[in-house]
Design an enzyme around this catalytic site. Structure first.
Site, mmCIF file in Angstrom:
data_model
loop_
_atom_site.group_PDB
_atom_site.id
_atom_site.type_symbol
_atom_site.label_atom_id
_atom_site.label_comp_id
_atom_site.label_asym_id
_atom_site.label_seq_id
_atom_site.Cartn_x
_atom_site.Cartn_y
_atom_site.Cartn_z
ATOM 1 N N CYS A 38 -23.871 16.498 27.767
ATOM 2 C CA CYS A 38 -24.894 15.444 27.749
ATOM 3 C C CYS A 38 -24.420 14.344 26.801
ATOM 4 O O CYS A 38 -23.715 14.617 25.826
ATOM 5 C CB CYS A 38 -26.223 16.036 27.270
ATOM 6 S SG CYS A 38 -27.526 14.827 26.987
ATOM 7 N N SER A 40 -26.032 12.775 24.601
ATOM 8 C CA SER A 40 -26.607 12.834 23.249
ATOM 9 C C SER A 40 -25.590 13.400 22.247
ATOM 10 O O SER A 40 -25.477 12.904 21.126
ATOM 11 C CB SER A 40 -27.884 13.672 23.243
ATOM 12 O OG SER A 40 -28.832 13.093 24.111
ATOM 13 N N HIS A 43 -23.246 10.666 21.205
ATOM 14 C CA HIS A 43 -23.802 9.744 20.204
ATOM 15 C C HIS A 43 -23.509 10.266 18.799
ATOM 16 O O HIS A 43 -23.173 9.510 17.893
ATOM 17 C CB HIS A 43 -25.318 9.618 20.355
ATOM 18 C CG HIS A 43 -25.794 8.872 21.576
ATOM 19 N ND1 HIS A 43 -25.226 7.706 22.012
ATOM 20 C CD2 HIS A 43 -26.803 9.131 22.436
ATOM 21 C CE1 HIS A 43 -25.875 7.279 23.093
ATOM 22 N NE2 HIS A 43 -26.824 8.136 23.378
ATOM 23 N N HIS A 59 -26.212 21.406 23.857
ATOM 24 C CA HIS A 59 -27.638 21.773 23.903
ATOM 25 C C HIS A 59 -28.113 21.878 25.347
ATOM 26 O O HIS A 59 -29.290 21.684 25.632
ATOM 27 C CB HIS A 59 -28.457 20.721 23.140
ATOM 28 C CG HIS A 59 -28.349 19.358 23.755
ATOM 29 N ND1 HIS A 59 -27.281 18.518 23.515
ATOM 30 C CD2 HIS A 59 -29.130 18.724 24.647
ATOM 31 C CE1 HIS A 59 -27.436 17.416 24.229
ATOM 32 N NE2 HIS A 59 -28.546 17.518 24.937
ATOM 33 N N CYS A 164 -31.244 20.365 29.764
ATOM 34 C CA CYS A 164 -31.546 19.051 29.171
ATOM 35 C C CYS A 164 -31.634 17.967 30.238
ATOM 36 O O CYS A 164 -32.699 17.444 30.513
ATOM 37 C CB CYS A 164 -30.542 18.641 28.095
ATOM 38 S SG CYS A 164 -30.905 16.977 27.470
HETATM 39 N N1 LIG Z 1 -35.129 11.010 25.745
HETATM 40 C C1 LIG Z 1 -34.556 12.200 25.711
HETATM 41 O O1 LIG Z 1 -35.203 13.221 25.430
HETATM 42 C C2 LIG Z 1 -33.106 12.331 26.075
HETATM 43 C C3 LIG Z 1 -32.587 13.563 26.507
HETATM 44 C C4 LIG Z 1 -31.257 13.619 26.895
HETATM 45 C C5 LIG Z 1 -30.453 12.488 26.847
HETATM 46 N N2 LIG Z 1 -30.980 11.318 26.400
HETATM 47 C C6 LIG Z 1 -30.196 10.066 26.366
HETATM 48 O O2 LIG Z 1 -30.122 9.533 27.671
HETATM 49 C C7 LIG Z 1 -28.992 8.642 27.745
HETATM 50 C C8 LIG Z 1 -28.178 8.933 29.001
HETATM 51 O O3 LIG Z 1 -27.547 10.199 28.903
HETATM 52 P P1 LIG Z 1 -26.506 10.686 30.023
HETATM 53 O O4 LIG Z 1 -26.064 12.039 29.583
HETATM 54 O O5 LIG Z 1 -27.081 10.491 31.366
HETATM 55 O O6 LIG Z 1 -25.326 9.630 29.773
HETATM 56 P P2 LIG Z 1 -24.077 9.229 30.739
HETATM 57 O O7 LIG Z 1 -23.052 8.663 29.840
HETATM 58 O O8 LIG Z 1 -23.731 10.363 31.619
HETATM 59 O O9 LIG Z 1 -24.701 8.081 31.668
HETATM 60 C C9 LIG Z 1 -24.892 6.751 31.268
HETATM 61 C C10 LIG Z 1 -24.669 5.855 32.484
HETATM 62 O O10 LIG Z 1 -24.972 4.505 32.142
HETATM 63 C C11 LIG Z 1 -24.015 3.653 32.751
HETATM 64 N N3 LIG Z 1 -23.989 2.393 31.983
HETATM 65 C C12 LIG Z 1 -23.471 2.184 30.735
HETATM 66 N N4 LIG Z 1 -23.700 0.913 30.350
HETATM 67 C C13 LIG Z 1 -24.375 0.310 31.361
HETATM 68 C C14 LIG Z 1 -24.902 -1.016 31.560
HETATM 69 N N5 LIG Z 1 -24.783 -1.960 30.644
HETATM 70 N N6 LIG Z 1 -25.552 -1.268 32.735
HETATM 71 C C15 LIG Z 1 -25.680 -0.311 33.687
HETATM 72 N N7 LIG Z 1 -25.214 0.944 33.546
HETATM 73 C C16 LIG Z 1 -24.560 1.249 32.402
HETATM 74 C C17 LIG Z 1 -22.718 4.452 32.724
HETATM 75 O O11 LIG Z 1 -21.809 4.002 33.715
HETATM 76 C C18 LIG Z 1 -23.233 5.875 33.014
HETATM 77 O O12 LIG Z 1 -23.240 6.157 34.405
HETATM 78 C C19 LIG Z 1 -28.235 8.851 26.435
HETATM 79 O O13 LIG Z 1 -28.611 7.844 25.499
HETATM 80 C C20 LIG Z 1 -28.752 10.198 25.960
HETATM 81 O O14 LIG Z 1 -28.623 10.379 24.568
HETATM 82 C C21 LIG Z 1 -32.278 11.224 26.011
HETATM 83 ZN ZN LIG Z 2 -29.181 16.229 26.315
#
Ligand SMILES: NC(=O)c1ccc[n+]([C@@H]2O[C@H](COP(=O)([O-])OP(=O)(O)OC[C@H]3O[C@@H](n4cnc5c(N)ncnc54)[C@H](O)[C@@H]3O)[C@@H](O)[C@H]2O)c1
Ligand SMILES: [Zn+2]
Ligand SMILES: [Zn+2]
Length: 362
Positions: A38, A40, A43, A59, A164
Site C-alpha cells: 500500500c 501508506s 509515505h 499493514h 487495507c
Molecule cells: N484514508 C485511509 O484510510 C487510507 C488507507 C489506505 C491508503 N490511503 C492513502 O491513499 C493514497 C493512495 O494509495 P494507493 O496505495 O492507491 O497508491 P498508489 O501509488 O498505488 O496509487 C496512486 C495513483 O495516483 C496516480 N497519480 C499520481 N499523481 C497523480 C496526479 N497528479 N493526477 C492523477 N493521478 C495521479 C498514480 O499514477 C497512481 O495510479 C495514499 O495517499 C495512501 O496513503 C489512505
Molecule cells: Zn494501506
C-alpha cells in the site's frame, strides 16, 4: 523470522531476522501468506510522515493462525484470517456509536508500556510494528480485534488486499460517501485504493464513473473495474474542465485517492451543485488545501474517509463472498507477485506508477 524493517527516514527496507514473542492474553500469532504493498508505507519510507523506528512495515496481510494467547476465543490455530489496522476496543464512545474504525482507546488493544516488545532483535532491542500489525514479515503478532476470520475457499494472497486497499476504497464509496444509484462519480488516482473506490461506485449503481490518472495502463485497469470515462491527467491542460465536460456540469461524488493538496482541490472543484468530495489520500501534514468559499453556497461538501469507515469484521467476509461470486474483482488488481527480498523493487514500481497492486507471497 524474516521481516522488512525501516531503520531510518527516508530509507529503504532491510530484511532482518527478528524474534517474535509468544502471544500474550488477547493476542494471536499468524503465519503470513500474502501481503499487499500500500502507498501508506511508502509515505513513511519517504519520510513524509514521521514514525517510531525501527519498525516492521506492512499493514495489508492475510495468513493462518498459529497460536493464540490466553482468553482468545474468536479464532483457533489453523483458522484463516485477514488483518486490518482498524483495531477496535469495543468499549469506547467511537466503537459503541458505530465507528469502530475510529477507536479512541488503542491502549486497550496494545501491550502496556514497559511490557516486553512483540518483536525484538537478537540483542534484545525492541522493533515496532507498522499500524500495530507489521505485515511485511513471515509472522505477525496482533491483537485479536485486528483480525477477521475468513472462509478457507478464499485464496489468502488475494484476501490480503481487502485488509487495507479494498476496504478503504470500496468503503469510501459505499460507506463514507454512500454513492447513490444513477449518480455521477469521479475517482482521481487509480492505484489500489482508487480501483477499489471505482468498484464500490459500480456496485452502488453509479451511472458515469470517470477515472483520472497519469498512466494509460492504470486507466485500462480502471475500465475493467467499472470506470466508464477516462481522463489522462498528463494529456489534458485542465482536469476539472475535462471532467465537467464529460459529466455535463460536474460530478455528484468525487474521490481523491492520491494524497496531494492539488488533487484534493480538483476533487472539490469538479463537483456539481450539492456534490460531495471524499478525500482518501494521505495529504502531507504541512500541506494546506485552499477552497473557494462561495462554493459552499451551492451545498458542495468535502469530507475525509478513514479506512473506508469500515466495520471490517462484517464487511470483509461480505467482500470475500462478493469476490467468490465474481462481483468484486481482485485478481485483476494484482499486477505482480514478489518475494519479501524484492520489496524495495516492489515500491520502486509503485513510484513509477505502472503497477496497480503488488503482493508479497510467502
Ligand atoms: N484514508 C485511509 O484510510 C487510507 C488507507 C489506505 C491508503 N490511503 C492513502 O491513499 C493514497 C493512495 O494509495 P494507493 O496505495 O492507491 O497508491 P498508489 O501509488 O498505488 O496509487 C496512486 C495513483 O495516483 C496516480 N497519480 C499520481 N499523481 C497523480 C496526479 N497528479 N493526477 C492523477 N493521478 C495521479 C498514480 O499514477 C497512481 O495510479 C495514499 O495517499 C495512501 O496513503 C489512505
Ligand atoms: Zn494501506
Ligand atoms: Zn474503541
Amino acid at each position: 523470522m524474516k521481516a522488512a524493517v525501516l531503520n531510518e527516514q527516508p530509507g529503504e527496507l532491510i530484511i532482518e531476522n527478528l524474534t517474535i514473542d509468544k502471544p500474550a492474553p488477547g493476542e494471536v500469532l499468524i503465519q503470513v501468506v500474502g501481503a499487499g504493498l500500500c502507498h501508506s508505507d511508502l509515505h513513511f519510507m519517504e519520510g513524509i510522515f514521521r514514525t517510531t523506528l525501527p519498525m516492521v512495515m506492512g499493514h495489508e496481510s492475510a495468513g493462518i493462525v498459529q497460536a493464540v494467547g490466553e482468553g482468545v476465543t474468536y479464532v483457533k490455530p489453523g483458522d484463516h484470517v485477514v488483518a486490518c489496522l482498524s483495531i477496535f476496543c469495543g468499549q469506547c464512545h467511537q466503537c459503541l456509536s458505530g465507528h469502530p474504525y475510529r477507536c479512541a482507546n488503542p491502549k486497550a488493544t496494545s501491550r502496556d508500556k514497559g511490557a516486553p516488545s512483540r518483536l525484538t532483535r537478537s540483542d534484545g532491542s525492541p522493533v515496532d510494528q507498522m499500524a500495530r500489525l507489521g505485515g511485511f514479515a513471515e509472522e505477525m503478532l496482533v491483537h485479536q480485534n485486528g483480525i477477521v476470520k475468513v472462509t478457507e475457499d478464499m485464496p489468502l494472497d488475494k484476501a490480503c488486499l481487502i485488509g487495507c486497499g479494498v476496504t478503504t476504497g470500496f468503503g469510501a464509496a459505499v460507506r463514507t460517501a454512500k454513492v447513490e444509484v444513477g449518480s455521477t462519480v469521479c475517482v482521481i488516482g487509480a492505484g489500489g485504493i482508487g480501483l477499489a473506490a471505482i468498484q464500490g461506485a459500480r456496485v452502488a449503481g453509479a451511472n458515469k464513473i470517470v477515472v483520472v490518472d497519469l498512466s494509460t495502463s492504470k486507466l485500462e485497469t480502471a475500465g475493467i473495474m467499472g470506470a466508464t470515462h477516462f481522463v489522462n491527467a498528463s494529456e489534458v491542460d485542465d482536469v476539472v474542465a475535462a471532467v465537467r465536460e464529460i459529466t455535463g456540469g460536474g460530478v455528484d461524488y468525487s474521490f481523491e485517492a492520491i494524497g496531494r493538496a492539488q488533487t484534493v482541490r480538483q476533487a472539490f472543484d469538479m463537483l456539481n451543485v450539492g456534490g460531495t468530495a471524499t478525500v482518501i489520500g494521505m495529504v502531507p501534514s504541512k500541506d494546506v488545501v485552499e477552497l473557494r468559499g462561495i462554493d459552499f453556497l451551492q451545498e458542495k461538501k468535502i469530507q475525509g474517509s478513514m479506512m473506508g469507515s469500515n466495520q471490517f469484521r462484517t464487511d470483509i467476509p461480505r467482500m470475500i463472498d462478493m469476490y467468490l461470486n465474481g462481483r468484486l474483482l481482485l485478481d485483476e488488481m494484482v499486477s505482480k507477485t514478489i518475494q519479501l527480498e524484492e520489496i524495495n523493487e516492489g515500491y520502486e514500481l509503485m513510484k513509477a506508477g505502472e503497477v496497480a497492486r503488488t503482493v508479497v507471497t510467502f
